[in-house]
Write a protein that holds these residues in place. Structure first.
Motif, short mmCIF file in Angstrom:
data_model
loop_
_atom_site.label_atom_id
_atom_site.label_comp_id
_atom_site.label_asym_id
_atom_site.label_seq_id
_atom_site.Cartn_x
_atom_site.Cartn_y
_atom_site.Cartn_z
N SER A 89 7.22 -18.00 -9.08
CA SER A 89 5.81 -18.26 -8.78
C SER A 89 5.22 -17.23 -7.81
CB SER A 89 5.59 -19.67 -8.23
OG SER A 89 5.88 -20.62 -9.23
N GLN A 90 5.82 -16.05 -7.77
CA GLN A 90 5.26 -14.95 -7.00
C GLN A 90 5.01 -13.77 -7.95
OE1 GLN A 90 8.20 -14.38 -3.92
NE2 GLN A 90 7.04 -15.63 -2.47
N PHE A 91 4.01 -12.97 -7.63
CA PHE A 91 3.85 -11.74 -8.40
C PHE A 91 3.71 -10.58 -7.44
CE2 PHE A 91 -0.64 -12.67 -7.72
CZ PHE A 91 -1.25 -11.42 -7.64
N ILE A 92 4.12 -9.40 -7.90
CA ILE A 92 4.01 -8.21 -7.07
C ILE A 92 2.99 -7.26 -7.67
CG2 ILE A 92 6.29 -8.41 -6.03
CD1 ILE A 92 7.40 -6.49 -8.03
N ALA A 93 2.23 -6.63 -6.81
CA ALA A 93 1.19 -5.69 -7.22
C ALA A 93 1.52 -4.33 -6.61
CB ALA A 93 -0.17 -6.18 -6.73
N ILE A 94 1.66 -3.34 -7.45
CA ILE A 94 2.04 -2.00 -6.99
C ILE A 94 0.95 -1.01 -7.38
CG2 ILE A 94 3.80 -0.20 -7.10
CD1 ILE A 94 5.77 -2.36 -8.10
N PRO A 95 0.27 -0.42 -6.40
CA PRO A 95 -0.78 0.55 -6.72
C PRO A 95 -0.21 1.80 -7.39
CG PRO A 95 -0.95 -0.23 -4.44
CD PRO A 95 0.38 -0.68 -4.95
N ALA A 96 -1.03 2.46 -8.17
CA ALA A 96 -0.62 3.70 -8.83
C ALA A 96 -0.23 4.76 -7.80
CB ALA A 96 -1.76 4.22 -9.69
N ASN A 97 0.70 5.61 -8.19
CA ASN A 97 1.14 6.75 -7.38
C ASN A 97 1.74 6.34 -6.04
OD1 ASN A 97 0.05 8.59 -9.38
ND2 ASN A 97 -1.98 8.08 -8.56
N THR A 98 2.28 5.13 -5.98
CA THR A 98 2.94 4.64 -4.77
C THR A 98 4.44 4.58 -4.99
OG1 THR A 98 1.01 3.26 -4.24
CG2 THR A 98 3.07 2.73 -3.12
N PRO A 99 5.24 5.30 -4.20
CA PRO A 99 6.70 5.26 -4.37
C PRO A 99 7.21 3.83 -4.25
CG PRO A 99 6.07 7.04 -2.90
CD PRO A 99 4.83 6.22 -3.12
N HIS A 100 8.14 3.45 -5.13
CA HIS A 100 8.65 2.09 -5.08
C HIS A 100 9.94 1.98 -5.90
CE1 HIS A 100 6.33 2.21 -8.87
NE2 HIS A 100 7.27 1.38 -9.33
N LYS A 101 10.63 0.90 -5.68
CA LYS A 101 11.73 0.51 -6.56
C LYS A 101 11.84 -1.01 -6.53
CE LYS A 101 15.10 2.04 -3.05
NZ LYS A 101 16.31 2.89 -2.85
N TYR A 102 12.35 -1.56 -7.61
CA TYR A 102 12.51 -3.00 -7.69
C TYR A 102 13.67 -3.32 -8.61
CZ TYR A 102 9.57 -2.27 -11.87
OH TYR A 102 9.06 -1.81 -13.05
N ALA A 103 14.19 -4.55 -8.48
CA ALA A 103 15.34 -4.93 -9.30
C ALA A 103 15.45 -6.44 -9.36
CB ALA A 103 16.62 -4.34 -8.71
N ALA A 104 16.15 -6.90 -10.40
CA ALA A 104 16.48 -8.31 -10.53
C ALA A 104 17.66 -8.64 -9.62
CB ALA A 104 16.83 -8.64 -11.98
N ASN A 105 17.69 -9.87 -9.13
CA ASN A 105 18.83 -10.35 -8.33
C ASN A 105 20.09 -10.38 -9.21
OD1 ASN A 105 20.60 -12.75 -7.35
ND2 ASN A 105 19.34 -12.19 -5.59
N ALA A 106 21.20 -9.94 -8.66
CA ALA A 106 22.44 -9.85 -9.44
C ALA A 106 22.96 -11.23 -9.85
CB ALA A 106 23.51 -9.10 -8.65
#
Length: 302
Positions: A89-106
């Motif tokens: 029930s959370q969402f993430i918003a990532i602006p364009a040209n912004t360094p980032h990384k994300y992953a699923a929980n193992a």
């Protein structure tokens, strides 16, 4: 110097996964040029259920804005040197040209709906989303209606890229984005008005349209000081309580003018305004024409 590029890791696929990437030719020849879609349009869309080993790293970001909506499981986002846990029930918003990384929980990988989008007002929309959030991960109550919007977009894109389809899905996308930004309004049927004193006060206004209510009466009804009530009312609606009440009265007046033969004087009296000239000035200020001019225009259109 070595330049790091986008790194994406996952299994051969996630069972039940969905993915559509709009062709560059469709984006440049239509989406980026059409008066309707050029404002905001989807470039990629997908659904990854229980996305074990899902991982993306983009040291320079990408040219699109990203929305990822988590409905089950867990994951994490690293952005602006901060690592943020993401839960259902959370969402993430990532602006364009912004360094980032994300992953699923193992241990308990997330199930996510995701969209990449661009357009002339896309930056403004992502800023509006972030303004209403904390740490890039706003909370959303689960909504079947929101998921249906996503599925409607995806199902239509599966049928191809006709101009009508592209306009249709991106107009739906507007609605999907508003459900993220203004969740209280999107789910207002599910919320009790008593949970929000401002909504409760607006209901009180609607129930007393035939009266002239003073600011101190409204603040007393809300059980707040006049100054505090006025401040939170304006913060929520963008208007002072009396301005808002007058807007409701004029909204009702438009219905009387359109659907009845009541005289302008009687309409004013029905709305608790004894002074017809004051009513006419108020109506003209809000609607851009006098009540009589408005009635003539309505009749001519009919």
């Amino acid at each position: 110097m070595t330049i790091k590029t986008t790194a994406i890791r996952r299994r051969e696929g996630f069972e039940g996964q969905k993915l559509i990437v709009l062709p560059k030719k469709i984006i440049s020849n239509f989406l980026n040029a059409d008066p309707v879609t050029k404002q905001i349009y989807i470039t990629d869309i997908g659904y990854y259920p229980k996305a074990m080993h899902h991982y993306a790293e983009r040291p320079a970001g990408i040219s699109q804005h990203i929305i990822i909506y988590c409905t089950e499981g867990n994951g994490w986002l690293e952005i602006n040197k901060k690592k943020i846990a993401v839960s259902p029930s959370q969402f993430i918003a990532i602006p364009a040209n912004t360094p980032h990384k994300y992953a699923a929980n193992a241990d308990k990988p997330w199930t996510i709906y995701w969209v990449h989008f661009k357009g002339e007002i896309a930056s403004f929309i992502i800023e509006l989303i972030l303004k209403n959030s904390e740490n890039y991960k706003p909370y959303l109550s689960y909504s079947e209606d929101r998921i249906k919007l996503f599925e409607d977009i995806y199902t239509n894109l599966e049928k191809g890229y006709g101009s009508d389809t592209l306009r249709y899905v991106n107009m739906i996308f507007y609605h999907f984005l508003t459900s993220l930004i203004y969740e209280d309004k999107f789910n207002q049927i599910e919320h009790k008005a008593d949970d929000d004193i401002i909504n409760k006060t607006i209901s009180f206004m609607r129930e007393n349209m035939s009266k002239m209510i003073r600011l101190d009466e409204l603040s007393s009804y809300a059980n707040l000081s006049t100054s505090h009530f006025s401040a939170i009312f304006r913060a929520k609606t963008g208007y002072s309580p009396i301005e808002y009440f007058n807007q409701l009265k004029i909204q009702q007046a438009c219905q009387y003018i359109t659907f009845t033969n009541m005289s302008i004087k009687n309409i004013a009296l029905t709305l608790g305004i004894d002074d017809q000239y004051y009513f006419t000035r108020l109506f003209t200020k809000l609607m851009g024409s006098s009540p009589n001019e408005y009635r003539k225009r309505i009749k001519s259109h009919s």
